[in-house]
Scaffold this motif. Structure first.
Motif, PDB file in Angstrom:
ATOM      1  N   ASP A 226       0.901  -1.134  -0.024  1.00  0.00           N
ATOM      2  CA  ASP A 226       0.101  -0.039   0.018  1.00  0.00           C
ATOM      3  C   ASP A 226       0.847   1.207  -0.005  1.00  0.00           C
ATOM      4  OD1 ASP A 226      -2.753   1.190   0.048  1.00  0.00           O
ATOM      5  OD2 ASP A 226      -2.155   1.932   2.151  1.00  0.00           O
TER       6      ASP A 226
ATOM      7  N   ALA B  17       0.633   5.833   0.299  1.00  0.00           N
ATOM      8  CA  ALA B  17      -0.159   6.967   1.072  1.00  0.00           C
ATOM      9  C   ALA B  17       0.890   8.221   0.609  1.00  0.00           C
ATOM     10  CB  ALA B  17      -0.666   6.855   2.494  1.00  0.00           C
TER      11      ALA B  17
ATOM     12  N   SER C 106      -8.493   7.384  -1.258  1.00  0.00           N
ATOM     13  CA  SER C 106      -8.174   6.269  -0.445  1.00  0.00           C
ATOM     14  C   SER C 106      -6.710   6.274  -0.072  1.00  0.00           C
ATOM     15  CB  SER C 106      -8.584   4.970  -0.859  1.00  0.00           C
ATOM     16  OG  SER C 106      -7.823   4.726  -1.931  1.00  0.00           O
ATOM     17  N   GLY C 107      -5.948   7.088  -0.715  1.00  0.00           N
ATOM     18  CA  GLY C 107      -4.433   7.068  -0.317  1.00  0.00           C
ATOM     19  C   GLY C 107      -4.000   8.211   0.270  1.00  0.00           C
TER      20      GLY C 107
ATOM     21  N   ASP D  46      -5.011  -2.406  -3.351  1.00  0.00           N
ATOM     22  CA  ASP D  46      -6.360  -1.981  -3.446  1.00  0.00           C
ATOM     23  C   ASP D  46      -6.325  -0.892  -4.544  1.00  0.00           C
ATOM     24  OD1 ASP D  46      -4.769  -0.227  -1.877  1.00  0.00           O
ATOM     25  OD2 ASP D  46      -6.412   0.206  -0.565  1.00  0.00           O
ATOM     26  N   CYS D  47      -5.178  -0.632  -5.170  1.00  0.00           N
ATOM     27  CA  CYS D  47      -5.300   0.429  -6.159  1.00  0.00           C
ATOM     28  C   CYS D  47      -5.807  -0.054  -7.475  1.00  0.00           C
ATOM     29  CB  CYS D  47      -3.878   0.892  -6.424  1.00  0.00           C
ATOM     30  SG  CYS D  47      -3.556   2.376  -7.578  1.00  0.00           S
TER      31      CYS D  47
ATOM     32  N   THR E  83     -10.395  -1.678  -0.236  1.00  0.00           N
ATOM     33  CA  THR E  83      -9.300  -1.201   0.936  1.00  0.00           C
ATOM     34  C   THR E  83      -9.735  -2.065   2.066  1.00  0.00           C
ATOM     35  OG1 THR E  83      -9.291   0.947  -0.200  1.00  0.00           O
ATOM     36  CG2 THR E  83      -8.689   1.051   2.146  1.00  0.00           C
TER      37      THR E  83
ATOM     38  N   GLN F 225      -7.412  -4.719   2.665  1.00  0.00           N
ATOM     39  CA  GLN F 225      -5.988  -4.462   2.617  1.00  0.00           C
ATOM     40  C   GLN F 225      -5.365  -4.447   3.763  1.00  0.00           C
ATOM     41  OE1 GLN F 225      -2.895  -4.259   1.508  1.00  0.00           O
ATOM     42  NE2 GLN F 225      -3.212  -2.922  -0.433  1.00  0.00           N
TER      43      GLN F 225
ATOM     44  N   ASP G 118      -2.729  -1.431   4.732  1.00  0.00           N
ATOM     45  CA  ASP G 118      -3.281   0.057   4.697  1.00  0.00           C
ATOM     46  C   ASP G 118      -2.674   0.485   6.137  1.00  0.00           C
ATOM     47  OD1 ASP G 118      -4.746   1.988   3.645  1.00  0.00           O
ATOM     48  OD2 ASP G 118      -6.322   1.771   5.302  1.00  0.00           O
TER      49      ASP G 118
ATOM     50  N   THR H 223       0.812   2.554   6.288  1.00  0.00           N
ATOM     51  CA  THR H 223       0.813   3.686   5.482  1.00  0.00           C
ATOM     52  C   THR H 223       0.081   5.068   6.136  1.00  0.00           C
ATOM     53  OG1 THR H 223      -0.942   3.126   3.873  1.00  0.00           O
ATOM     54  CG2 THR H 223       1.397   2.447   3.344  1.00  0.00           C
ATOM     55  N   LYS H 224      -1.022   4.644   6.729  1.00  0.00           N
ATOM     56  CA  LYS H 224      -1.860   5.563   7.425  1.00  0.00           C
ATOM     57  C   LYS H 224      -1.985   5.303   8.811  1.00  0.00           C
ATOM     58  CE  LYS H 224      -4.109   5.421   3.187  1.00  0.00           C
ATOM     59  NZ  LYS H 224      -3.501   4.184   2.551  1.00  0.00           N
TER      60      LYS H 224
ATOM     61  N   TRP I 135      -8.243  -4.140  12.451  1.00  0.00           N
ATOM     62  CA  TRP I 135      -6.949  -4.651  11.889  1.00  0.00           C
ATOM     63  C   TRP I 135      -6.626  -5.933  12.732  1.00  0.00           C
ATOM     64  CZ3 TRP I 135      -1.945  -5.719  13.002  1.00  0.00           C
ATOM     65  CH2 TRP I 135      -1.091  -6.003  11.941  1.00  0.00           C
TER      66      TRP I 135
END
Length: 653
Positions: free
Chosen positions: A452, A454, A475-476, A566-567, A615, A618, A621, A624-625, A632
């Motif tokens: 992923d 971002a 979403s990114g 998820d892209c 997403t 994913q 994720d 990256t965020k 999760w």
């Protein structure tokens, strides 16, 4: 230009109380002298080697952190003084027992002082530690677990610029891989894990190949006269090459081990990808699959195998090295607690989190944009350091947030402090979480590579040959970070976008994969953009450990590796027939071409192993965020879903 005090460690502070002054057998205290004059030293050039000693702490929390590593004599309760003195004697006796120090007579000492260069006579001191210091915060009833260590002033070693000082230690992937084998083979083959600590490891290293002498600590050594020197004959603690000498001795002795189990003789060979991982194989067939494993991190040994093999290994190693009591299936190793049971292997750092996490104090009147005070800045750095260790060892869920906090720790604002406090709260809320390695079928492993990315400041603009769809752009975008109200610069000077990458390797087996998801194990995670290369390496590493022989990427291509994104824009671009239009951004063009080539090499049934998921499925994720990790953890500890697996696809798999 900097100011530096050129001091011996023991000259920092006279820590002896009146009742602990040296007896007639100990050195007379010198008369008080004026404080040293600061010496100006240059920043450029080779500089001066740093001193391994207690630093001057400027906050209460940094002082508390320091006490976990070393306790000044003045802080030790008077009722513990006699016990620490006994620890001093025990430490000296160990050096004599293992022939690491050789006391000289008064006459020999006088000749050395007269004839030998003064730089070869090194000072020393005692360093004191209570191993239960941090744990006592959670349980005040814990007794003192004390240790006194002789430390030589190795920063003054006259040969320091000529020495080889490198010494490897076992890596995280090795530990997780052999623990995965334990989880998978526990019920079927009775595998177990055990750990042992080698006593006085450095004192068991190779002999010193140069001439050095030691001056006694200020409090003296046993019955020695204060003027007696000692010849250093092995790599004692503080010398820069001691870790390497110990590693060379350990490796030589491990490779010489021979043990017999059920009439078969076995020996250790080093793993091709990690020299600190030793594989037990039949002496007459090194190419066979390993029967057991042993790993080492300095003086901590980790053993994995079935009960009979493990016991034979422990007995063999205990006959060579002075190993403390072995702990089986429940022990601490490299800062983490490892628990083995029928549901798998659980690796956590709950005790570490309980002893090191805190909240930075913020005044009621402090505004978000105000700069942090010096005390707050120091505590912020300390807290980020603790969070960084958690994120790198057992807590992937906080790694992204820690990375962002690290970028702001030099000159933090009050808002940045609040962000660090939020990370600490989230780490504390899930302090009972960690890496859970589940029982999987090793003969049908599947490596799911989640990737992923971002960004903080990218604009949705057109790009000839590749266009990011609006949904992918939204979403990114990173949200709820300190960069919401300040500019974030790109890490690379020639890049316009400040980005964050994350890759996570989730291990499952063919049965779980064909069912469209299920249980699995997190095997590796990193903040990197080269997800496919990372997945290929982890696959080769695990198969190398399993088979005992190096498994090259090209030999494994086309099997076991599944890349998940998820892209949708990227997925569609790489699945287009023929050669897609080349983007005008040359770096983007090269990156996309490299991805296409890697995926082509990994094709199975004529299709690239790249799959798209929404997403919410994913797993990378979180890397990256910065976000709450409740859902999760529920996923990775429950069942991972693979919505791209259809019933028709599994029939022909």
């Amino acid at each position: 230009m900097d100011f530096q005090f050129d001091l011996e460690p023991e000259d920092l502070k006279d820590e002896l109380t009146a009742e602990d002054r040296p007896t007639s057998e100990r050195r007379e205290l010198e008369a008080p002298v004026p404080p040293p004059v600061p010496k100006r030293v240059r920043k450029k050039g080779p500089g001066v080697q740093s001193v391994h000693m207690l630093k001057q702490c400027r906050t209460a929390r940094s002082l508390e952190k320091q006490y976990e590593k070393e306790i000044p004599w003045a802080v030790i309760p008077p009722e513990q003084h006699s016990v620490f003195r006994q620890a001093e004697e025990k430490q000296y006796d160990e050096h004599i027992k293992y022939q690491a120090l050789e006391p000289l007579s008064l006459e020999e000492s006088a000749r050395v002082r007269e004839c030998v260069d003064k730089s070869r006579i090194l000072s020393s001191r005692f360093a004191y530690k209570d191993k239960n210091w941090s744990r006592r915060k959670l349980d005040s009833s814990l007794p003192w677990k004390l240790k006194a260590r002789i430390v030589v002033s190795g920063h003054r070693d006259p040969d320091i610029g000529l020495l080889d000082t490198d010494a490897p230690t076992i890596n995280r992937l090795s530990v997780l891989t052999i623990m995965q084998l334990v989880a998978s083979r526990r019920q079927s083959h009775g595998w177990e894990a055990s750990a042992g600590d080698i006593t006085a490891a450095f004192l068991n290293g190779d002999a010193l190949e140069r001439v050095l002498y030691l001056r006694q600590p200020r409090s003296g050594l046993a019955s020695l006269h204060p003027d007696q020197l000692l010849r250093i004959t092995k790599g004692i603690f503080g010398l820069p090459d001691s870790p390497r000498k110990w590693w060379r001795r350990f490796r030589k002795d491990m490779l010489a081990v021979r043990l017999s189990v059920e009439g078969v003789e076995y020996k250790f060979v080093q793993n091709a990808l990690d020299p600190c991982l030793f594989q037990l194989v039949p002496s007459d067939n090194e190419a066979s699959e390993p029967a057991a494993y042993a790993g080492v991190h300095v003086d901590d040994i980790l053993v994995a195998g079935d009960k009979k093999m493990s016991e034979a290994i422990r007995n063999a190693l205990s006959s060579i090295f002075p190993v403390d009591d072995w702990e089986i299936n429940s022990f601490d190793y490299i800062g983490s607690h490892i628990e083995v049971n029928d549901s798998g292997v659980f690796i956590s750092q709950e005790a570490y989190a309980g002893g090191r996490l805190f909240q930075i104090d913020i005044g009621k009147g402090q505004e978000d944009e105000e700069p942090a005070s010096e005390e707050q800045r120091i505590d912020n750095q300390s807290l980020i350091g603790a969070l960084s260790w958690l994120g790198s060892q057992s807590r992937p869920d906080i790694q992204c947030s820690v990375s962002l906090a690290q970028q702001l720790q030099k000159n933090p604002s009050v808002a940045d402090l609040k962000f660090t406090n939020q990370i600490a709260r989230r780490a504390w809320d899930h302090r009972d979480k960690g890496i859970w390695l589940r029982p999987l079928k090793l003969e049908s492993l599947e490596f799911l590579v989640y990737h992923d990315s971002a960004w903080a400041n990218a604009e949705l603009t057109g790009e000839d040959g590749f266009r990011l769809e609006y949904e992918d752009h939204v979403s990114g975008v990173m949200k709820n970070t300190p960069f919401d109200i300040k500019e974030r610069k790109a890490k690379r000077a020639n890049s316009k976008v400040a980005s964050q990458f994350g890759s996570l390797i989730f291990l499952t087996d063919g049965e779980q994969y064909s069912a469209g998801g299920g249980i699995g194990s997190i095997l590796d995670w990193k903040s990197c953009s080269e997800a496919i290369e990372m997945g290929q390496y982890v696959r080769s590493f695990v198969q190398t450990v399993l088979r005992g022989r190096l498994q090259r990427v090209q030999d494994l291509s086309g099997s076991q590796l599944k890349c998940i994104t998820d892209c949708k824009s990227l997925f569609d671009h790489l699945h287009r027939e023929g050669i897609p239009r080349i983007p005008s951004d040359k770096r983007l063009a090269i990156d996309l071409a490299a991805l296409r080539q890697y995926l082509c090499e990994e094709q199975a049934n004529g299709k690239p192993p790249l799959f798209w998921v929404p997403t919410e499925f994913q797993l990378a994720d979180i890397l990256t965020k910065p976000k709450c990790a409740d859902s999760w953890w529920a996923t990775v500890w429950g069942a991972v879903r693979l919505p791209f697996i259809s019933k028709d696809a599994t029939k022909h798999r």
